[in-house]
Each structure stands twice: as structure tokens, then as C-alpha cells.
Design an enzyme around this catalytic site. Structure first.
Site, PDB file in Angstrom:
ATOM      1  N   LYS A  52      22.872  62.305  45.610  1.00  0.00           N
ATOM      2  CA  LYS A  52      22.310  63.608  45.984  1.00  0.00           C
ATOM      3  C   LYS A  52      20.787  63.508  46.170  1.00  0.00           C
ATOM      4  CE  LYS A  52      26.167  65.791  43.676  1.00  0.00           C
ATOM      5  NZ  LYS A  52      26.727  66.559  42.546  1.00  0.00           N
ATOM      6  N   GLN A  96      24.941  68.597  36.817  1.00  0.00           N
ATOM      7  CA  GLN A  96      26.002  67.645  37.152  1.00  0.00           C
ATOM      8  C   GLN A  96      27.155  67.757  36.159  1.00  0.00           C
ATOM      9  OE1 GLN A  96      26.203  65.577  39.900  1.00  0.00           O
ATOM     10  NE2 GLN A  96      28.260  65.162  39.153  1.00  0.00           N
ATOM     11  N   ASP A 119      25.545  75.110  43.902  1.00  0.00           N
ATOM     12  CA  ASP A 119      26.928  74.634  43.729  1.00  0.00           C
ATOM     13  C   ASP A 119      27.937  75.780  43.886  1.00  0.00           C
ATOM     14  OD1 ASP A 119      27.221  71.895  43.472  1.00  0.00           O
ATOM     15  OD2 ASP A 119      26.814  71.858  41.308  1.00  0.00           O
TER      16      ASP A 119
HETATM   17  C1  BQF Z   1      32.785  58.645  49.456  1.00  0.00           C
HETATM   18  C2  BQF Z   1      32.784  64.466  41.788  1.00  0.00           C
HETATM   19  C3  BQF Z   1      34.721  64.461  40.382  1.00  0.00           C
HETATM   20  C4  BQF Z   1      33.989  65.005  39.337  1.00  0.00           C
HETATM   21  C5  BQF Z   1      32.660  65.293  39.496  1.00  0.00           C
HETATM   22  C6  BQF Z   1      30.795  59.962  48.744  1.00  0.00           C
HETATM   23  C7  BQF Z   1      30.779  61.180  46.672  1.00  0.00           C
HETATM   24  C8  BQF Z   1      32.037  60.690  46.387  1.00  0.00           C
HETATM   25  C9  BQF Z   1      32.695  59.868  47.288  1.00  0.00           C
HETATM   26  C10 BQF Z   1      30.056  62.075  45.734  1.00  0.00           C
HETATM   27  C11 BQF Z   1      32.087  64.185  43.044  1.00  0.00           C
HETATM   28  C12 BQF Z   1      32.801  63.589  44.208  1.00  0.00           C
HETATM   29  C13 BQF Z   1      30.725  64.432  43.130  1.00  0.00           C
HETATM   30  C14 BQF Z   1      32.074  59.496  48.462  1.00  0.00           C
HETATM   31  C15 BQF Z   1      29.919  64.107  44.352  1.00  0.00           C
HETATM   32  C16 BQF Z   1      31.994  63.645  45.485  1.00  0.00           C
HETATM   33  O1  BQF Z   1      32.141  57.927  50.233  1.00  0.00           O
HETATM   34  O2  BQF Z   1      34.021  58.721  49.510  1.00  0.00           O
HETATM   35  C17 BQF Z   1      30.150  60.796  47.855  1.00  0.00           C
HETATM   36  O3  BQF Z   1      28.930  61.768  45.413  1.00  0.00           O
HETATM   37  N1  BQF Z   1      30.637  63.233  45.226  1.00  0.00           N
HETATM   38  C18 BQF Z   1      30.068  65.024  42.011  1.00  0.00           C
HETATM   39  O4  BQF Z   1      28.878  65.271  42.049  1.00  0.00           O
HETATM   40  O5  BQF Z   1      30.744  65.292  40.896  1.00  0.00           O
HETATM   41  C19 BQF Z   1      32.059  65.021  40.732  1.00  0.00           C
HETATM   42  C20 BQF Z   1      34.131  64.195  41.595  1.00  0.00           C
END
Ligand code: BQF
Length: 290
Positions: A52, A96, A119
Site C-alpha cells: 500500500k 491493517q 477502507d
Molecule cells: C496479488 C488481505 C486477507 C486478510 C487481510 C496483490 C494483495 C494481495 C494479493 C494485497 C489482503 C489481500 C490485503 C495480490 C491487501 C489483498 O498479486 O494477487 C495484493 O496486498 N491485499 C490486506 O491488506 O489485508 C488482508 C487478505
């Protein structure tokens, strides 16, 4: 079969956001500023937050990462949130997830100023979303809508099955797809862990959003020909043959399902990158609204 390329689409979106930021700067307006609070050192959470921050740099936003130890008390976290609520340079911020077990997630999300809640997790914003009022849409469902729109996947009058009822993905996704909106007007069924015979529902679905968090749950025998598949799963599965000792698995068994699908998102490179791009989009909106 057409791959719904989230990496490419998110890159296009980030280009569009970067142009908007350049324009803001040229007009002498404020540079969008996103802050993120990370509590603890969970590997996946650190990766997500860093993505991010990196994305902010790419589009020309300012960003602030507030890194707190695992031992942070709920009270201390609420204090940090209050500082960000009152910081006039911060347009939007996120906490987060997941949080350590000793912290009440609901209490924390309710402490975020709804105007900075990029968010879209504050109850006020969830309520606005459910009532079709303008607000910050949660980034993952928002990203899925954007992907469906840009690939011109028809949703109006289609049978959609959403698997999973999480507050972050399944529940808002089911609401948004049923609304009178672009990438909406669908007939939505939300199935979950207590649904009897999920396969009976998925076999009748034109579009399936798999967001239950069980690697490779959805298999080829559970879907019909021409189905559109949105895979929200990202689970680290042990794999000794990989350099890091694990691989990333979606909730969809790609090999069998992709043989029948008309459209399908890959994992990685599908929904995940879209989530990041929509967070930026919300931050730009937050900045413009002030
Ligand atoms: C990709 C998330 C579960 C719990 C908390 C790119 C992300 C993921 C995959 C990413 C996620 C999932 C995020 C890919 C943010 C998505 O290339 O496939 C980016 O950074 N995510 C989060 O902040 O908290 C989570 C999943």
C-alpha cells in the site's frame, strides 16, 4: 476463457490516479496523504501494508506508516487513531487487519472518523453503502465491481453466488451486486459454512465470488460452462518445492474450473492488486471531498 487481469487493470487505474494527482498539484491543491497503522509483525500483514505504501509512492501520494509493537494496548491504538483523526494533513487512513487478539476490532473501526475511513469499515459507512448513499466502498468488493465493469461482464439479471459472509468481502459484495448500479442488478445468493449443498447453488450460478478462505474449495464439477469466476482467496499453503517454502492458493481449483469458465481471475494477480488500487481511489476521493 478470458483471464480477468487484475494486475493490468490495477496498473491502468493507478495510471489514471497518477494523472489526477498531477492535476491536483498543478492546480496548487493538496497532495493526497494516506496513513496506515500496523500492529505487530505478521508476515502477510507487513507485505500488504508495504504494498500500500509503495502504491502511494507510485501515484504521487504522500504516505505515513505507523508501526506499533504487538504488545500495543487497545487504549494506545485508540490514541493513535485519534491523532490521525485530528491530523489535518491526513486525508484517509487504515488500520491493517487482522489485529492482535487482545484488541477489539469493532471498537477500533468505530473510532476512525468516517470521513477518513478509506477502507469503508465504519458502521456509518457500511450503513450508507447498504442504503445506496455515496460513501467509501470497501476496497476488495469495489475492486471486483471495477474488474467486472472494465471487462464488460454483464451482471444485470444474472445469478450470482457469493461464497462467504465476511464483513470485508462476502457481505458487502452481496449487497453491492444486488443494487441498482453499474455491475449491479444481479440476483444474489450468499452461501456460507452452514449452507446445505453449496454445489446445488454454484451449479446454477452465472457468476461466482469465492471468498471463504479455503484453498481450492471450488472445483470444476461445481460450476457450469461459461461461468464467471472471481477468486478472492489468498492462503499460504506449505510447498517445499518453492523458494519461500509456501505457495499462494486461491479458493478456486484453477486447473479444473478454468476449463469451464468464460472469465476467471488468477491468483495471484487477480483481485489482490485491485484491492490496493481501490484503496488509492478512495484516498483520492477523500482528499477531493475535503
Ligand atoms: C496479488 C488481505 C486477507 C486478510 C487481510 C496483490 C494483495 C494481495 C494479493 C494485497 C489482503 C489481500 C490485503 C495480490 C491487501 C489483498 O498479486 O494477487 C495484493 O496486498 N491485499 C490486506 O491488506 O489485508 C488482508 C487478505
Amino acid at each position: 476463457m478470458v483471464l480477468l487481469d487484475g494486475k493490468k487493470t490495477s496498473s491502468d487505474l493507478k495510471d489514471e490516479i497518477a494523472i489526477a494527482v498531477k492535476q491536483l498539484k498543478a492546480d496548487g491543491k493538496k497532495t493526497p496523504h494516506l496513513a496506515a497503522i500496523l500492529v505487530g509483525t505478521d508476515g502477510a500483514s507487513m507485505t500488504y501494508v508495504n504494498s500500500k505504501v509503495k502504491a502511494c509512492e507510485l501515484v504521487g501520494f504522500n504516505s505515513t506508516l505507523i508501526d506499533l509493537p504487538e504488545s500495543t494496548s487497545e487504549e494506545q491504538l485508540l490514541h493513535e487513531i485519534e491523532l490521525l483523526n485530528n491530523d489535518t494533513d491526513i486525508d484517509g487512513f487504515i488500520v491493517q487487519l487482522p489485529l492482535p487478539k487482545h484488541i477489539d476490532e469493532q471498537k477500533v473501526l468505530m473510532a476512525v472518523n468516517p470521513d477518513k475511513d478509506v477502507d469503508g469499515f465504519h458502521p456509518v459507512n457500511v450503513g450508507k453503502m447498504a442504503l445506496d448513499l455515496p460513501t467509501f466502498l470497501p476496497a476488495t468488493p469495489y475492486g471486483i465491481l471495477e474488474l467486472l465493469e472494465r471487462y464488460k461482464v454483464e451482471t444485470s439479471g444474472k445469478n450470482v453466488v457469493v461464497i462467504g459472509r465476511s464483513h470485508i468481502v462476502g457481505r458487502p459484495m452481496s449487497i453491492l451486486l444486488s443494487q441498482k448500479r453499474s455491475a449491479g442488478n444481479a440476483t444474489v445468493t450468499l452461501v456460507h459454512s452452514l449452507t446445505k449443498d453449496i454445489k446445488a447453488f454454484t451449479l446454477n450460478a452465472d457468476i461466482i465470488v469465492a471468498a471463504l478462505g479455503i484453498p481450492e474449495f471450488l472445483t470444476g464439477d461445481m460450476v457450469k460452462d461459461g461461468v464467471t469466476i472471481i477468486d478472492v482467496g489468498i492462503t499460504r499453503v506449505d510447498d517445499a518445492t518453492r523458494p519461500r517454502g509456501y505457495r499462494i492458493a486461491g479458493d478456486v481449483h484453477f486447473e479444473s474450473v478454468s476449463k469451464k469458465a468464460g472469465y476467471i481471475t488468477p491468483v495471484p494477480g487477480g483481485v489482490g492488486p485491485m484491492t490496493i488500487a481501490m484503496l488509492l481511489k478512495n484516498t483520492l476521493l477523500a482528499c477531493e471531498r475535503r
